[in-house]
Scaffold this motif. Sequence first.
Motif, PDB file in Angstrom:
ATOM      1  N   GLU A 146       0.829  -1.214   0.000  1.00  0.00           N
ATOM      2  CA  GLU A 146       0.000   0.000   0.000  1.00  0.00           C
ATOM      3  C   GLU A 146       0.861   1.260   0.000  1.00  0.00           C
ATOM      4  N   LEU A 147       2.060   1.155   0.598  1.00  0.00           N
ATOM      5  CA  LEU A 147       2.974   2.299   0.620  1.00  0.00           C
ATOM      6  C   LEU A 147       3.362   2.679  -0.806  1.00  0.00           C
ATOM      7  N   HIS A 177      -9.246  -0.241  -6.483  1.00  0.00           N
ATOM      8  CA  HIS A 177      -7.923  -0.125  -7.102  1.00  0.00           C
ATOM      9  C   HIS A 177      -8.040   0.140  -8.597  1.00  0.00           C
ATOM     10  N   ALA A 179      -8.730   3.704  -8.992  1.00  0.00           N
ATOM     11  CA  ALA A 179      -7.526   4.487  -8.712  1.00  0.00           C
ATOM     12  C   ALA A 179      -6.473   4.333  -9.798  1.00  0.00           C
ATOM     13  N   LEU A 206      -4.556   1.575 -10.041  1.00  0.00           N
ATOM     14  CA  LEU A 206      -3.428   0.830  -9.470  1.00  0.00           C
ATOM     15  C   LEU A 206      -3.319  -0.571 -10.045  1.00  0.00           C
ATOM     16  N   ILE A 262      -7.697  11.961  -7.989  1.00  0.00           N
ATOM     17  CA  ILE A 262      -8.148  11.157  -6.861  1.00  0.00           C
ATOM     18  C   ILE A 262      -7.156  11.272  -5.707  1.00  0.00           C
ATOM     19  N   MET A 282      -6.262   8.800  -2.122  1.00  0.00           N
ATOM     20  CA  MET A 282      -6.641   7.497  -1.585  1.00  0.00           C
ATOM     21  C   MET A 282      -6.123   7.341  -0.162  1.00  0.00           C
ATOM     22  N   PHE A 320      -5.528   4.389   2.819  1.00  0.00           N
ATOM     23  CA  PHE A 320      -5.418   2.935   2.914  1.00  0.00           C
ATOM     24  C   PHE A 320      -5.638   2.438   4.338  1.00  0.00           C
ATOM     25  N   GLN A 321      -5.916   1.135   4.433  1.00  0.00           N
ATOM     26  CA  GLN A 321      -6.123   0.528   5.746  1.00  0.00           C
ATOM     27  C   GLN A 321      -4.861   0.613   6.599  1.00  0.00           C
ATOM     28  N   SER A 322      -3.686   0.367   5.975  1.00  0.00           N
ATOM     29  CA  SER A 322      -2.438   0.380   6.741  1.00  0.00           C
ATOM     30  C   SER A 322      -1.833   1.779   6.789  1.00  0.00           C
ATOM     31  N   ALA A 355      -0.245   3.635   5.170  1.00  0.00           N
ATOM     32  CA  ALA A 355       0.712   3.820   4.071  1.00  0.00           C
ATOM     33  C   ALA A 355       1.383   5.185   4.103  1.00  0.00           C
ATOM     34  N   LEU A 356       1.795   5.615   5.296  1.00  0.00           N
ATOM     35  CA  LEU A 356       2.552   6.867   5.385  1.00  0.00           C
ATOM     36  C   LEU A 356       4.015   6.576   5.070  1.00  0.00           C
ATOM     37  N   ASP A 409      -9.969   2.777   1.427  1.00  0.00           N
ATOM     38  CA  ASP A 409      -9.906   1.318   1.436  1.00  0.00           C
ATOM     39  C   ASP A 409      -9.872   0.832   2.888  1.00  0.00           C
TER      40      ASP A 409
END
Lengths: 312, 348
Positions: A202-203, B46, B49, B51, B76, B78, B80-82, B84-85, B157
């Motif tokens: 996801e990153l 996705h 987006a 992806l 767009i 987006m 994310f659940q995690s 994603a920083l 997401d």
Amino acid sequence: MTVATSSTVADGRDAPASCANAPVARKPARLPRPARIGLYVFLATAAIAFLLPLYVMVVTSIKPMEEIRLGNLFAWPVKLTLAPWAQAWTSACTGLECGGIRVGFMNSLAIVVPSTLLSILLGALNGYALSFWRPRGAQAFFVVLLTGAFIPYQVMLFPLIRALAALGLFGTLPGVVLIHTVFGMPVMTLLFRNYYASVPHELFMAARIDGGGFWRIFVQLMLPMSLPIIVVAVIMQVTAIWNDFLIGLVFAGHDWLPMTVQLNNIINTTTGERLYNVNMAATLLTSLVPLTVYLVSGRWFVRGIAAGAVKG
Amino acid sequence: MNVNIQKLAVHMGGTPVLENLDLDVVDGEFLVLLGPSGCGKSTLLHAIAGLIDVAAGAVHIGGRDVTWADPKDRAIGMVFQSYALYPTMNVERNMSFGLRVAGTPKAEIARRVARASRMLQLEPLLARRPAQLSGGQRQRVAIGRALVREAQVFLFDEPLSNLDAKLRTELRRELKALHRELGATMIYVTHDQVEAMTLATRVAVMRGGRIQQVGTPGEVYARPANMFVAGFLGSPSMNFIEGEVSPGGGGTSVAAILGVRPEHLALHPAGAVHPQAEVTLVEAMGAHEVVWLDMQGQRLAAIAPATGQHQIGDRLGVQMDLDRASVFDPVSQERIDLHAGAFRHRAH
């Protein structure tokens, strides 16, 4: 620590009677005495077996020849001298040239630095592309690359000599650097591919949405995140390339022989008496670089391996 | 901006995940894609987006065909659940990364970051690294990253799945307020029906790569298109009772399934005219209680006020609110548009 904490909690609580006999994590039982003594004896023997040769080398390298001739291998020097070290560095002879081992040191440095940088950069790039961009046939490419790691150098030696000669690179510094870089590729790619596999996909997607392209994501995002694994890669490549003998001997040509080859020449060159103290000093000097790398970066090395093993 | 998806197909490793999928998202709408894991809802997101590559069909955003456009060119943002920083960058640089890539002037970047961090109360955290933030703060930074891009369409997401229950409710409210404030189109993927019901202006329920029903949360809840949608929404889920209906009123009767929500069952003391059932379990929920019943081998759930008067083994009369019940075809499991009054329980 965990064991102690959990048992304290279990004891502190008012456990119902039915739970009183429930298994609680306990300290592992100590080994019985004789077995422990045996263990220490074994460890001590192993340590001596490794340290004794080092001791002999160090002691011999700081003795004058008169003391060495007495034949007391383990004796502490009566008269300490650093002359053999100076001689090994500046004036020991390889064949007809007597410039000392520093020529080889400089050559090795000239080989190690670009080879390490190039192989790590390309390995990281490979691993990054394989993990995130997954081009068509990436899996097949990776398998072929890894297979390369299992083919002995001797098999590839002759074709490589012909190829480098055709390119006009045989016996030159760029030639040796190229060979080291190519041979480093399988392991470096594997190392970085596995490291990047632990980075959440996801990153990468977030960076794609932010408009990052192939190179920008690699340089600004992935490389800064790769510091622990880069340290591991540097240690692996510096020690491997520094200790290399075969490739240096075959491809470097007369002008760029690495330190290991030169050390061998110094020890095999005898004019009359064999100068054991100089030979020992030259050997210690040659092993100084990998030794320093381990001492300085040992902490990082462990951290990098642990980071790769648990999570990125 | 509206999002329009036509005949979309996505394959992964040769197997189709989505096929022939159509979806229209109106400008300013909060559309929730709801479904169990593996139903293709994330894949759909996705694909919007950019992806993943689509096998067939087209995606239009704001009337523009973006099927093959780069993610950054789709207007767009987006989340994310995690989260994603970017772990090596501080909050401020995380939010401004996209703008720096695009070569936006420094003053403009500063203005947009300041605005986003004010909206999300991130001002005191701008110099921190992601590792120094809590889960809720991280997700706010991730939302800020989309805000700074001045995205026209926000894609989420499962953004709240990694947070604990309290934070989830809090951030859910913030998201709802943000949507009202921005008026941007939002598409939100989740498997949590509470998030879907509370956030959505419209819900699209998905299963096996197909959209089962699209409608307002109220519509989808009250008039489910099939038994899957009926069972997926609501807790405890809808009671299904086998029986038959006579569509012509009298004439020939066909097999049917009656669907009644637990809150549409009223419990009366035994002896009344209603069908009888025995209490098998009572779950106290605080404000109300869930009473599990056994009606001639058929298990039913009913929601009753928390009076604490129902005991296991009690016999009760069950009254169903047939005006609010649904009727389904037992074979196709699709909704039959009939008044449930035409339904007869098989045992009767």
